[in-house]
Design an enzyme around this catalytic site. Structure first.
Site, PDB file in Angstrom:
ATOM      1  N   TRP A 103      48.078  23.286  49.296  1.00  0.00           N
ATOM      2  CA  TRP A 103      48.950  23.950  48.312  1.00  0.00           C
ATOM      3  C   TRP A 103      50.175  23.092  47.996  1.00  0.00           C
ATOM      4  CZ3 TRP A 103      46.339  27.122  45.659  1.00  0.00           C
ATOM      5  CH2 TRP A 103      45.427  28.002  46.244  1.00  0.00           C
ATOM      6  N   ASP A 173      57.514  27.720  48.818  1.00  0.00           N
ATOM      7  CA  ASP A 173      56.318  28.492  48.503  1.00  0.00           C
ATOM      8  C   ASP A 173      56.035  29.316  49.761  1.00  0.00           C
ATOM      9  OD1 ASP A 173      53.822  29.557  48.124  1.00  0.00           O
ATOM     10  OD2 ASP A 173      52.817  27.652  47.690  1.00  0.00           O
ATOM     11  N   LYS A 197      48.623  38.062  49.458  1.00  0.00           N
ATOM     12  CA  LYS A 197      48.384  37.870  50.886  1.00  0.00           C
ATOM     13  C   LYS A 197      49.146  38.889  51.730  1.00  0.00           C
ATOM     14  CE  LYS A 197      46.862  33.508  49.684  1.00  0.00           C
ATOM     15  NZ  LYS A 197      47.260  32.427  48.808  1.00  0.00           N
TER      16      LYS A 197
HETATM   17  C1  LIG Z   1      47.227  31.431  47.943  1.00  0.00           C
HETATM   18  C2  LIG Z   1      48.314  30.453  47.871  1.00  0.00           C
HETATM   19  C3  LIG Z   1      48.719  29.886  46.654  1.00  0.00           C
HETATM   20  C4  LIG Z   1      48.032  30.183  45.348  1.00  0.00           C
HETATM   21  O1  LIG Z   1      48.377  31.442  44.904  1.00  0.00           O
HETATM   22  P1  LIG Z   1      47.917  32.011  43.503  1.00  0.00           P
HETATM   23  O2  LIG Z   1      48.733  33.253  43.404  1.00  0.00           O
HETATM   24  O3  LIG Z   1      46.438  32.246  43.570  1.00  0.00           O
HETATM   25  O4  LIG Z   1      48.260  31.026  42.465  1.00  0.00           O
HETATM   26  C5  LIG Z   1      49.777  29.009  46.665  1.00  0.00           C
HETATM   27  N1  LIG Z   1      50.425  28.690  47.808  1.00  0.00           N
HETATM   28  C6  LIG Z   1      50.057  29.222  48.987  1.00  0.00           C
HETATM   29  C7  LIG Z   1      50.817  28.837  50.225  1.00  0.00           C
HETATM   30  C8  LIG Z   1      49.001  30.109  49.063  1.00  0.00           C
HETATM   31  O5  LIG Z   1      48.644  30.630  50.249  1.00  0.00           O
END
Ligand SMILES: *Cc1c(COP(=O)(O)O)cnc(C)c1O
Length: 361
Positions: A103, A173, A197
């Site tokens: 990511w 993030d 999540k």
């Molecule tokens: C799942 C995830 C993403 C992507 O998320 P989306 O909402 O599907 O764009 C980005 N960064 C991390 C750390 C993730 O776990």
């Protein structure tokens, strides 16, 4: 009543049962409204109360200081990979990215389309088994911001401390560990998280941004991509994902009722400790992450062979333990044990692991 199994999916992921029950109970008609949440206007008084309460509960849960704005956006964390540099990275500026997994790499790739990007640290040569140490960070004091990924969903590593970056704006993030433990908002310039999540169904992305950064967005930005639009319109510039925000609101109330982020941290620590102890107790299971970088959200490990890993996943699924197949970039097993994942599910997995080793080890 249909029976629920243990859902170890990395995302979209398990939601608190109490929240799902409330959604189900009120789905045909919200009390006092007589319509479903999915059928009401985002301009209605009912929805306004929902979004205002969600924001105030976020502020309370995470101690969000007054000079930060809370936004409910769309496009997932992936759109933030673009919105962050489009708004915060000037054309002649540079940004630092700390690369700890897939990511982070995706986030960096988008920033490279906007300006100069410096890899402040990367653990890719070690297969992302760990988080860099503070002295490994080669930070540029003139960077527009430093970007990092708080928890690496694919590899199962997690920052144990907020990185120290001086006066440069820190951008996180936090998609896969937001509100799983206390969050030091004041040490960040911007925090973003796709909700699917730890917070809500897919469709809404939480952004917490420090006010002074809003002045950086360049003139002539596309309206929907400009943080200022969403601040000014209180996340209601266009139709927001009403249902996802509603469920997030219920999850936030659940988090507060359960005791808040300190309680979540304790529970998540206990759940993860149980699972890592089971992995460490034997040579049969091998952890992917090194001990001091381990994630409390995504626990990754390998078995002696890919054939055994396939059997493990298949038999676990049959036993009501779903979603344990690791991400293709790591292989092996990944058990995602977010806030809403119950301790009893971890206990069931540990028993299953012991039995699997007994019959296959
Ligand atoms: C799942 C995830 C993403 C992507 O998320 P989306 O909402 O599907 O764009 C980005 N960064 C991390 C750390 C993730 O776990």
């Amino acid at each position: 009543m249909t029976e629920r199994i243990f859902n170890f999916s990395a995302g979209p992921a398990v939601l608190p049962l109490a929240v799902l029950e409330e959604v189900q109970r009120d789905l045909l008609a919200l009390p006092g409204v007589g319509m479903s949440i999915m059928e009401i206007s985002h301009r209605s008084k009912t929805f306004d109360e929902i979004i205002v309460n969600a924001e105030s509960n976020i502020r309370q849960l995470a101690n969000v200081p007054d000079n930060y704005r809370v936004l409910f956006l769309q496009g997932g964390a992936s759109l933030q990979f673009s919105m962050v540099p489009m708004n915060l990275l000037p054309a002649n500026g540079k940004a630092d990215y700390i690369i700890t997994g897939g990511w982070s790499k995706k986030a960096m790739k988008e920033a490279q389309k906007c300006g100069q990007v410096n890899v402040a640290a990367s653990t890719e040569s070690e297969k992302f088994t760990r988080i860099p140490t503070p002295d490994e960070l080669r930070l540029d004091p003139e960077a527009a911001y430093v970007h990092y990924t708080t928890n690496n969903t694919l590899y199962g590593t997690q920052w144990q401390q907020t990185p120290t970056v001086g006066n440069v704006a820190l951008v996180a993030d936090a998609s896969s560990d937001i509100f799983s433990r206390p969050l030091e908002v004041q040490k960040h310039g911007l925090i973003y998280a796709g909700a699917q999540k730890n917070l809500a169904p897919a469709g809404v992305t939480l952004v917490i941004i420090r006010e002074d950064l809003l002045a950086r967005s360049p003139q002539g930005m596309h309206t929907m991509l400009d943080y200022n639009t969403h601040v000014k319109e209180r996340s209601l510039y266009n139709t927001p994902p009403v249902f996802s925000i509603y469920v997030m609101g219920l999850v936030l109330k659940w988090l507060l009722a359960e005791g808040g982020l300190a309680t979540m941290a304790q529970r998540n620590e206990a759940k993860a400790a149980l699972l890592y102890a089971a992995i460490d107790a034997t040579e049969f299971y091998r952890p992917h992450a090194v001990a001091d970088s381990r994630s409390r959200m995504n626990v990754t490990f390998r078995l002696p062979s890919e054939e055994l890993e396939k059997q493990f996943v298949a038999q676990a699924t049959k036993a009501g333990l779903d979603g344990l197949k690791g991400h293709r970039s790591v292989g092996g097993i990944r058990a995602s044990i977010y806030n809403a994942f119950p301790q009893t599910g971890v206990e069931a997995l540990v028993s299953f692991m012991q039995e699997f080793e007994r019959t296959n080890g």
